[in-house]
Structure formats: structure tokens, C-alpha cells
Design an enzyme around this catalytic site. Structure first.
Site, mmCIF file in Angstrom:
data_model
loop_
_atom_site.group_PDB
_atom_site.id
_atom_site.type_symbol
_atom_site.label_atom_id
_atom_site.label_comp_id
_atom_site.label_asym_id
_atom_site.label_seq_id
_atom_site.Cartn_x
_atom_site.Cartn_y
_atom_site.Cartn_z
ATOM 1 N N LYS A 262 -7.273 -7.539 10.733
ATOM 2 C CA LYS A 262 -5.869 -7.947 10.513
ATOM 3 C C LYS A 262 -5.472 -9.117 11.398
ATOM 4 O O LYS A 262 -6.107 -9.399 12.420
ATOM 5 C CB LYS A 262 -4.935 -6.748 10.732
ATOM 6 N N ARG B 25 -9.373 3.066 9.138
ATOM 7 C CA ARG B 25 -9.595 2.395 7.840
ATOM 8 C C ARG B 25 -10.167 1.012 8.125
ATOM 9 O O ARG B 25 -9.506 0.196 8.769
ATOM 10 C CB ARG B 25 -8.254 2.299 7.102
HETATM 11 C C1 9MG Z 1 -3.853 -0.267 2.116
HETATM 12 N N1 9MG Z 1 -3.733 -0.528 3.546
HETATM 13 C C2 9MG Z 1 -3.846 -1.746 4.159
HETATM 14 N N2 9MG Z 1 -3.663 -1.602 5.483
HETATM 15 C C3 9MG Z 1 -3.442 -0.272 5.707
HETATM 16 C C4 9MG Z 1 -3.169 0.486 6.848
HETATM 17 O O1 9MG Z 1 -3.070 -0.061 8.044
HETATM 18 N N3 9MG Z 1 -2.991 1.816 6.715
HETATM 19 C C5 9MG Z 1 -3.064 2.400 5.488
HETATM 20 N N4 9MG Z 1 -2.860 3.736 5.419
HETATM 21 N N5 9MG Z 1 -3.320 1.726 4.351
HETATM 22 C C6 9MG Z 1 -3.491 0.404 4.475
#
Ligand code: 9MG
Length: 276
Positions: free
Chosen positions: A221, A255
């Protein structure tokens, strides 16, 4: 802290890795839908080999400024992939959606987790999640993906994120979602500047008072780009650092895009925590 995802039980007091599988047209450069399904399955197989416990399948980009897709288009993108992975692979399929119809269909095809970055705020989403009967990840977001990064403002980001998540848990439970089926996510980068993101990460463990497992997504990110000065495809080391810190602070799921490397990093963090 065991949770059951469409029949697969996982101990959420340990940290699990969720691989990101975007099925938006720009994710796979080749032409037709069948090629795209093959490519998605190939990627999913690799992530499972690399140790992913979850695969998060998403058909609508949540990047700032991304265009909305119709319900039918989202169903067409997501459902064949969810069905194929659920049929073939030993993994929990998570569906990254805010759309009630997609939640219902994906779960009927085998998805074991609903991941909603809009915290079940779309009309009908909370009751669709309740009817689906699988765990739901409720994420904090300030604003809408299109505009959320314009100028996010908080007085106290940790308190406000905690209050928002508690309120959304109440709404979900009132709609019929079991409290034991709720995972929370502070939503790194979703209506937050670098200072907000760092405050949240530094205090992540404090969100455990809400009594739900935590999911954290920071992989590649822009917050990591701001810290390191690196472009998106050069953020592996920074993403591993973020995943390791999250695991050490008790996240139940991270994730990520780079599953193999993250699984190793999380294993080291887990071994250290279990040695205490
Ligand atoms: C779909 N998506 C993109 N970034 C995310 C994040 O930080 N958390 C979750 N739960 N989904 C995300």
C-alpha cells in the site's frame, strides 16, 4: 478462538495468511473469460502451495478513483473463480465484496468468508451476510473508495475507528450475524493518511478489546511507499515488515500479495511469540 469457515476450522489466535486474487480486467492481461479463469486458478494453486489459508477473490477495485461495476459484471467476474477454487483447492475462499447479491451467490458456491470493505453499509448487505451464515470481515472506512483519500480527518483515529467498528458490529448482530462470526479490520489506507495509519498500527493490539479477531491489509500500500520511497512493485520488504509487526501484535489474518515470503515472516513471528 476457533472459527469455522464453511466447514474449515481455524484457530484465530494464530496468524494466517490471506492471498489477494483480484479478478478485475486489468489484473489479467489476456483476453477472454476462460483464459482469465485459468489464470486465476493457476495463481490460486500457487498461493495454496505457498501456504495461504485464505484466498480473497475480488471483482471490484477499491482503489481511490476506481470505477464502480454493475452487480451482474461483479457476479460474472467473481462467481466462476469462487466456484472453481472451492471445488479444487483446500483453502478458505473469501469474497471481497460489498454487494449483497455477490455475497449470497459466492457463499452458495463455496466461499467461507465475506470481506466487506464497506462494513455492510450497502442496502441489504447486513441481512445477506446474516443469511449466508459464514464469518464476515467488517472493515473501517471513512468515506467511499472514490473520495476517501481526499482529506481524511480524525480527532483521535484509534478511538474513532474503534467506535465505528463497535457500531457496525451492533448493526451486523441486529441483522442476524452471529457475534462469533465477526472479524474486524482497521482498514489501512481507507480514508487515512500516513500519520493515521501509523497510529493505528502502533496501537493495533488495543483493538483486541473489541473481542473479535483482527484482519490487517497493508501489502504494497501507498503508506509503505511513503515511508520507503519505493514504487508499488518494490515494496516486498516493507510489506513483510508490516505483516510481521501485525502478527506480533496479534492479527489473526494478514491480507497480502506475496504469500510465500509472508508465510515465512509470519512463521518467524509466531515462533517468537510462542517462545514467551
Ligand atoms: C479488499 N481490500 C483491500 N485492502 C483491504 C484491507 O486492508 N482489508 C480488507 N479486509 N480488505 C481489503
Amino acid at each position: 478462538m476457533e472459527m469455522s469457515f464453511a466447514g474449515r476450522a481455524l484457530n484465530m489466535s494464530r496468524c494466517h495468511v490471506m492471498g489477494v486474487l483480484n479478478v478485475t480486467p486489468d489484473s489479467f492481461s489476456d483476453g477472454g473469460r476462460f483464459n482469465r479463469l485459468d489464470a486465476a486458478l493457476l495463481k490460486a494453486r500457487q498461493m495454496v502451495c505457498d501456504g495461504a489459508a485464505f484466498i480473497d477473490v475480488g471483482g471490484e477495485s477499491t482503489r481511490p478513483g476506481a470505477a464502480r461495476v454493475s452487480v451482474q459484471e461483479e457476479l460474472d467476474r467473481v462467481c466462476p473463480v469462487v466456484e472453481a477454487i472451492s471445488r479444487e483447492l483446500d483453502v478458505v475462499v473469501s469474497v471481497d465484496t460489498s454487494t449483497p447479491e455477490v455475497m449470497s451467490q459466492a457463499v452458495s458456491l463455496g466461499a467461507g468468508l465475506i470481506n466487506d470493505v464497506r462494513a455492510l453499509q450497502r442496502e441489504g448487505a447486513a441481512s445477506a451476510a446474516a443469511r449466508a451464515g459464514v464469518p464476515v470481515c467488517v472493515m473501517h472506512i471513512q468515506g467511499e473508495p472514490e473520495t476517501m483519500q481526499d482529506r481524511p480527518v480524525y480527532e483521535n483515529v484509534l478511538r474513532e475507528v474503534g467506535e465505528f467498528l463497535s457500531m457496525r458490529v451492533r448493526v451486523a448482530v441486529k441483522a442476524g450475524v452471529s457475534a462469533r462470526n465477526i472479524i474486524l479490520d482497521p482498514g489501512f489506507g481507507f480514508g487515512k493518511n500516513l500519520e493515521h495509519n501509523l497510529r493505528l498500527l502502533a496501537s493495533l493490539e488495543q483493538l483486541h478489546v473489541l473481542g473479535h479477531p483482527l484482519l490487517v491489509g497493508m501489502s504494497r500500500k501507498s503508506m509503505l511507499g511513503q515511508i520507503t520511497g519505493r514504487e508499488v512493485d518494490e515494496r516486498l520488504s516493507a510489506s513483510l515488515a508490516a505483516a510481521t509487526i501485525s502478527a506480533m501484535k496479534g492479527a489473526g489474518i494478514v491480507r497480502v500479495h506475496d504469500v510465500r515470503e509472508t508465510v515465512d515472516a509470519v512463521r518467524v513471528a509466531t515462533a517468537v511469540m510462542e517462545a514467551v
